[in-house]
Design a protein around this motif. Structure first.
Motif, short mmCIF file in Angstrom:
data_model
loop_
_atom_site.label_atom_id
_atom_site.label_comp_id
_atom_site.label_asym_id
_atom_site.label_seq_id
_atom_site.Cartn_x
_atom_site.Cartn_y
_atom_site.Cartn_z
N ASN A 122 0.98 -0.87 0.37
CA ASN A 122 0.10 -0.52 -0.01
C ASN A 122 0.86 1.26 -0.19
N MET A 123 2.37 0.89 0.31
CA MET A 123 2.99 2.16 0.11
C MET A 123 3.15 2.42 -1.02
N PRO A 124 3.59 4.55 -1.19
CA PRO A 124 3.36 4.85 -2.72
C PRO A 124 4.96 4.42 -3.01
N SER A 125 5.54 3.91 -2.52
CA SER A 125 6.91 3.19 -2.87
C SER A 125 7.06 1.98 -3.47
N SER A 126 6.09 1.64 -3.47
CA SER A 126 5.65 0.32 -4.14
C SER A 126 5.51 0.38 -5.47
N LEU A 127 5.58 2.30 -5.87
CA LEU A 127 5.61 2.68 -8.30
C LEU A 127 6.84 2.45 -7.83
N ASP A 128 6.63 2.66 -9.74
CA ASP A 128 7.80 2.98 -10.09
C ASP A 128 8.46 3.75 -9.58
N SER A 129 7.43 5.16 -10.19
CA SER A 129 7.99 6.71 -9.82
C SER A 129 7.13 7.49 -8.83
N GLN A 312 -5.12 9.04 1.44
CA GLN A 312 -6.32 9.44 0.38
C GLN A 312 -5.65 7.78 -0.65
N LEU A 313 -6.41 7.95 -1.77
CA LEU A 313 -5.43 6.81 -2.42
C LEU A 313 -5.78 6.90 -3.95
N ILE A 314 -4.68 7.58 -4.30
CA ILE A 314 -4.09 8.15 -5.30
C ILE A 314 -3.86 6.52 -6.42
N TYR A 315 -3.93 6.66 -7.78
CA TYR A 315 -2.55 6.03 -8.18
C TYR A 315 -2.65 4.48 -7.50
N GLY A 316 -3.80 4.27 -7.14
CA GLY A 316 -3.80 2.09 -6.33
C GLY A 316 -3.45 2.32 -4.79
N LYS A 317 -2.24 3.93 -3.99
CA LYS A 317 -2.32 3.19 -3.36
C LYS A 317 -1.86 4.72 -2.29
N TRP A 318 -1.79 4.47 -1.35
CA TRP A 318 -2.41 5.28 0.21
C TRP A 318 -0.54 6.59 0.49
N PHE A 319 -1.05 7.40 -0.30
CA PHE A 319 -0.95 8.95 0.03
C PHE A 319 -1.31 9.94 0.81
N LEU A 320 -0.33 10.19 2.43
CA LEU A 320 -0.62 11.04 3.05
C LEU A 320 -1.47 12.23 2.63
N GLN A 321 -2.31 12.54 2.71
CA GLN A 321 -3.23 14.04 2.43
C GLN A 321 -2.96 14.92 3.37
N SER A 322 -3.09 14.77 4.57
CA SER A 322 -2.92 15.64 5.22
C SER A 322 -2.51 15.59 6.89
N GLU A 323 -2.04 16.03 7.67
CA GLU A 323 -1.82 15.80 9.37
C GLU A 323 -1.64 17.03 9.93
N ASN A 324 -2.37 16.95 10.87
CA ASN A 324 -2.59 18.25 12.15
C ASN A 324 -1.86 17.62 13.36
N LEU A 325 -1.32 18.25 14.40
CA LEU A 325 -0.67 18.05 15.50
C LEU A 325 -0.51 19.25 16.42
N LYS A 326 -1.53 19.23 17.27
CA LYS A 326 -1.36 20.02 18.84
C LYS A 326 -1.09 19.50 19.56
N MET A 327 0.11 19.90 20.64
CA MET A 327 1.25 18.67 21.67
C MET A 327 1.09 20.75 22.97
N LYS A 328 0.94 20.13 24.48
CA LYS A 328 1.29 20.64 25.12
C LYS A 328 2.37 20.86 25.37
N LEU A 329 3.47 21.68 25.59
CA LEU A 329 4.62 22.00 25.80
C LEU A 329 4.82 22.09 26.84
N THR A 330 4.26 23.47 27.62
CA THR A 330 3.87 24.01 29.39
C THR A 330 3.14 24.50 29.53
N ASN A 331 3.30 25.19 31.01
CA ASN A 331 2.60 26.89 31.56
C ASN A 331 3.27 27.35 31.51
N MET A 332 2.86 28.54 31.39
CA MET A 332 3.28 29.49 31.66
C MET A 332 2.55 30.47 32.54
N ASN A 333 2.94 30.63 34.06
CA ASN A 333 3.16 31.29 34.56
C ASN A 333 3.10 33.31 34.41
#
Length: 812
Positions: A122-129, A312-333
């Motif tokens: 399913n990885m895009p790297s299984s395509l020729d290019s 998303q499925l493109i050319y028969g392989k699953w390409f990453l379409q988007s990502e969204n991250l929210k991660m707490k770093l610290t509290n500011m006093n």
């Protein structure tokens, strides 16, 4: 998720303008939640119906979901969204925690097995290019819900500070400036646009089309290569992590006309229900291909963060379409100094409790989008020339072409505010210092200091203190002088050296070097040419219990050149005087000799990824296998006392299989001709003379073997390690595992009588087996127990047993 935080880089979704459908249910019972409000920036988009469903359109990337009697949740906007709401009553949560089984659903595990089996196909790297682009935005800011409280607090504080402006001290002025930054801008902002090319014939190429970091004039080359789930299996589905999660098949839904299985998962360490989610997240698996469609992964504590990856499925392989991250770093006093600092801070309090006029949570936000996919593509060798990463532009002028939405006013202000602060506080220099640490250097203006030469210890010198300095590219991009000096407190000897590099290309490594040196070294050391900083640091204690040293003084001329991204080459000629620092005579000729020789070193690392920076080549991702070869030829005709050839080799490989992760290290050498003992090979014993053997790890050493005891003129050794696919947690947050280890070496020496000193040749197989506890008691150290077996085993237990400690970051 910790890995994303340490390097603060991953990536996340683009703008969703299409119609979306959300399904809201109660966690545990899966009963639909009716009249749950769905909000975008506190504006209600609608309410769920009796089935817990709502269809809506929005420009927001994230939405909030709230319902009476339930904790508020948020979700990343997608075509299909599934959300579970937890009851607000802690007693109800406690009951639900008991109800949830501690075993994974066999149906979920069966689907995950098929996901793993099909992953490579399913990885895009299984395509020729293929070819596609990406846009990423990384920032550090206060949560949007806290901005109103923050600005109110800042306004009150500024009024108070105005009353006492005559008594303000400089540190307080600086602190107020930082707090004012958050009022109108983010603390950090980085945009990056990239192009990804792949060909089975030429490999992978990543072009950084443009990037800009607020406050920096120069790009962060060392972080350019940080990627997320784009081309690797997410940790939530890896087979070796099955003991860290519990999986449950909860539903099957249609997404874009394709059936998807929905698997919920949670960490096994859930014990306290207060302010914790019942599930860490959800996996969406395409039923036809068993490819991943989406992962929603949350922190255990609700307000600590979340990450969503969508494919998303493109050319028969699953390409990453988007990502969204929210991660707490610290509290500011933001408390004034007069307030009571001793009040208790509760780690598990809710987000609402933290949004007080005195405390604000800071978060790392990452969004990324992938687009303009092409496959197949016309493969041209010129497109893949050079290192894996190439920086095409780095001033931010082209970013507008790749943004999926305009920058907000707050983001635009960030560039203006942080750029001005960057000039005021010289952030470029500080960023350069941090980047230098990854190479084992400390950078101060035009000078780089080698951290690996600050301090050392061995039996001959005792404690060795030194300083090594090199003028960097800020002095001159083509000419770089350097020098070092060191002192041993036991031998009371001063060691020193000086050299100069002439760089002939800024596109790849191509350096001519001349140097002079006067130093000491343990006899029989294995070649470390082309070893990286971590390998050398790992092996730095190899001679800690070897007192057989020799002195050498001479000069060397060398040429270092990268033939390609995979092949590095070094040619050198040297002339030096050598003398043993221990009682020794070779063939009755004494212990002082002249050596004239030529050396050739090669490194082959076909899958590692590199980038060229102003400081030189930087390996952004080290991948196995890798091969090191060294050959030295000594000449009598040019004033040397000997004519010999010396060849050594090191092969490293580390690979994952169904039984776990296996590491193999094969190394060996042969010396042809006659030469003093220091040109032969010691067998790398780490143990001292005491009954209890405790030592630090080394790259090629044996923990149960006495140091400096064995020498050979030919040998072959191996290091085998296998990580058992059972991951667990003990007293902390780090996951632990066990490695089974086997080390062995065998060799021989012709004419040992030529060397008049006390030693043994190792002509039988020396073996030791061990068990290593990774992240011992959740620390960053590995604890290993080793036992000598086979021919060199003795009846006395203490002779065969050893304890070894390894710093986790040294890796394999």
């Amino acid at each position: 998720m910790k890995n994303y935080l340490l390097i603060i880089l991953c990536l996340l979704p683009a703008l969703h303008l299409a119609q979306s459908k959300i399904m809201v249910s109660e966690t545990g019972t899966e009963v639909p939640v009716r009249r749950a409000a769905v909000l975008c920036n506190d504006q209600i988009l609608g309410y769920t119906d009796a089935k817990g469903e709502l269809t809506f359109r929005t420009k927001c990337r994230q939405i909030d979901i709230k319902a009476s009697g339930y904790d508020r949740e948020n979700a990343v906007v997608d075509k299909v969204i599934q959300v579970g709401l937890s009851k607000t009553d802690p007693n109800t949560k406690s009951i639900e925690e008991v109800i949830i089984t501690d075993k994974s659903d066999p149906r979920a595990l069966a689907i995950l097995k098929l996901v793993n089996d099909s992953y490579a196909d399913n990885m895009p790297s299984s395509l020729d290019s293929y070819r596609y682009k990406s846009y990423e935005k990384i920032s550090v800011d206060i949560d949007e819900d806290s901005l109103q409280y923050y600005n109110q607090s800042l306004s009150s504080m500024m009024k108070m500070m105005d009353r006492f402006s005559m008594t303000k001290k400089q540190p307080e002025d600086t602190a107020v400036t930082v707090k004012e930054v958050f009022a109108n801008s983010k603390l950090f902002l980085w945009e990056r646009a990239q192009e990804f090319l792949y060909s089975k014939k030429y490999g992978e190429k990543i072009n950084v089309l443009d990037n800009r970091v607020a406050g920096l004039n120069e790009p962060l080359y060392e972080l350019m290569a940080v990627q997320s789930n784009r081309n690797r299996m997410p940790k939530e589905i890896r087979e070796e992590n099955r003991n860290l999660y519990r999986y449950f098949l909860t539903d099957s839904i249609d997404i874009e006309g394709r059936k998807n299985y929905v698997i919920s998962f949670r960490e096994v360490t859930y014990r306290q229900p207060v302010q914790r989610r019942k599930f860490n997240g959800y996996l969406y698996v395409d039923a036809a291909t068993y490819g991943l469609k989406k992962i929603e992964s949350n922190s255990k504590i609700k307000s600590d963060g979340t990450i969503t990856s969508i494919w998303q499925l493109i050319y028969g392989k699953w390409f990453l379409q988007s990502e969204n991250l929210k991660m707490k770093l610290t509290n500011m006093n933001m408390e004034p100094e007069s307030k009571d600092k001793s009040k208790a801070k509760v780690s598990d309090r809710s987000a609402a409790q933290d949004k007080t006029p005195d405390n604000f949570r800071t978060y790392a936000f990452v969004t990324s989008a992938y687009f303009d996919h092409e496959s197949p593509t016309d493969d041209k060798a010129s497109d893949f020339r050079g290192y894996t990463f190439s920086v095409k532009n780095s001033d931010g002028s082209l970013l507008q072409q790749y943004r999926k939405e305009p920058l907000s006013s707050r983001e635009q202000n960030t560039y203006e505010v942080i750029d001005s602060l960057g000039q005021k506080y010289n952030i470029d220099r500080r960023a350069g210092q941090l980047a230098g640490l990854a190479r084992g250097k400390f950078r101060y203006r035009q000078v780089d200091f080698d951290l690996g030469k600050l301090i050392g210890y061995n039996l001959y010198e005792g404690i060795r203190l030194g300083i090594a300095a090199k003028l960097n590219e800020k002095f001159n991009p083509y000419i770089s002088p350097d020098a070092y000096i060191a002192y041993g407190f036991k031998d009371r000897g001063i060691k020193y050296g000086a050299g100069i590099d002439f760089t002939t290309s800024l596109e790849r490594t191509s350096v001519i070097r001349a140097e002079y040196y006067n130093d000491v070294m343990a006899a029989g050391r294995f070649s470390e040419n082309f070893w990286d900083f971590r390998m050398k640091l790992n092996n730095s204690g190899i001679a800690i219990n070897n007192d057989r040293f020799y002195l050498f003084e001479g000069a060397k001329l060398s040429y270092d050149y990268d033939v390609s991204n995979s092949v590095s080459m070094k040619l050198a000629v040297r002339r030096q005087s050598e003398e043993s620092a221990f009682p020794y005579s070779y063939k009755g000729l004494g212990n002082e000799f002249e050596n004239t020789s030529a050396l050739l070193s090669l490194k082959f690392s076909p899958f590692s990824k590199n980038i060229m920076t102003p400081q030189g080549k930087f390996t952004t991702e080290k991948k196995y296998p890798e091969l090191f070869l060294n050959y030295e030829q000594a000449f009598e005709a040019l004033g040397g006392d000997f004519s010999f050839g010396k060849l050594d080799m090191l092969f490293n490989h580390n690979f994952k299989n169904r039984l776990g992760v296996t590491g193999i290290r094969i190394y060996g050498g042969i010396m042809l001709g006659d030469a003093p003992i220091w040109h032969h090979y010691t067998m790398n014993g780490l143990a001292g003379s005491s009954n209890f053997k405790f030592n630090l790890t080394s790259y090629l050493g044996f923990s149960t073997m006495k140091g400096g005891q064995y020498f050979n003129d030919k040998f072959i050794g191996q290091y085998f390690t296998h990580r058992i696919p059972w991951y667990f947690k003990s007293i902390g947050q780090n996951s632990s595992s066990f490695d089974v280890i086997h080390r062995s070496v065998i060799g021989n020496m012709k004419d040992p009588e030529f060397h008049q000193f006390e030693f043994k040749k190792l002509d039988h197989l020396y073996q030791e087996v061990g068990l290593e506890w990774n992240n011992f008691l959740s620390s960053y150290f590995n604890l290993g127990l080793f036992y000598r077996v086979g021919y060199y085993n003795t009846p006395k237990f203490s002779d065969n047993f050893a304890v070894q400690l390894k710093f986790k970051l040294l890796g394999f």
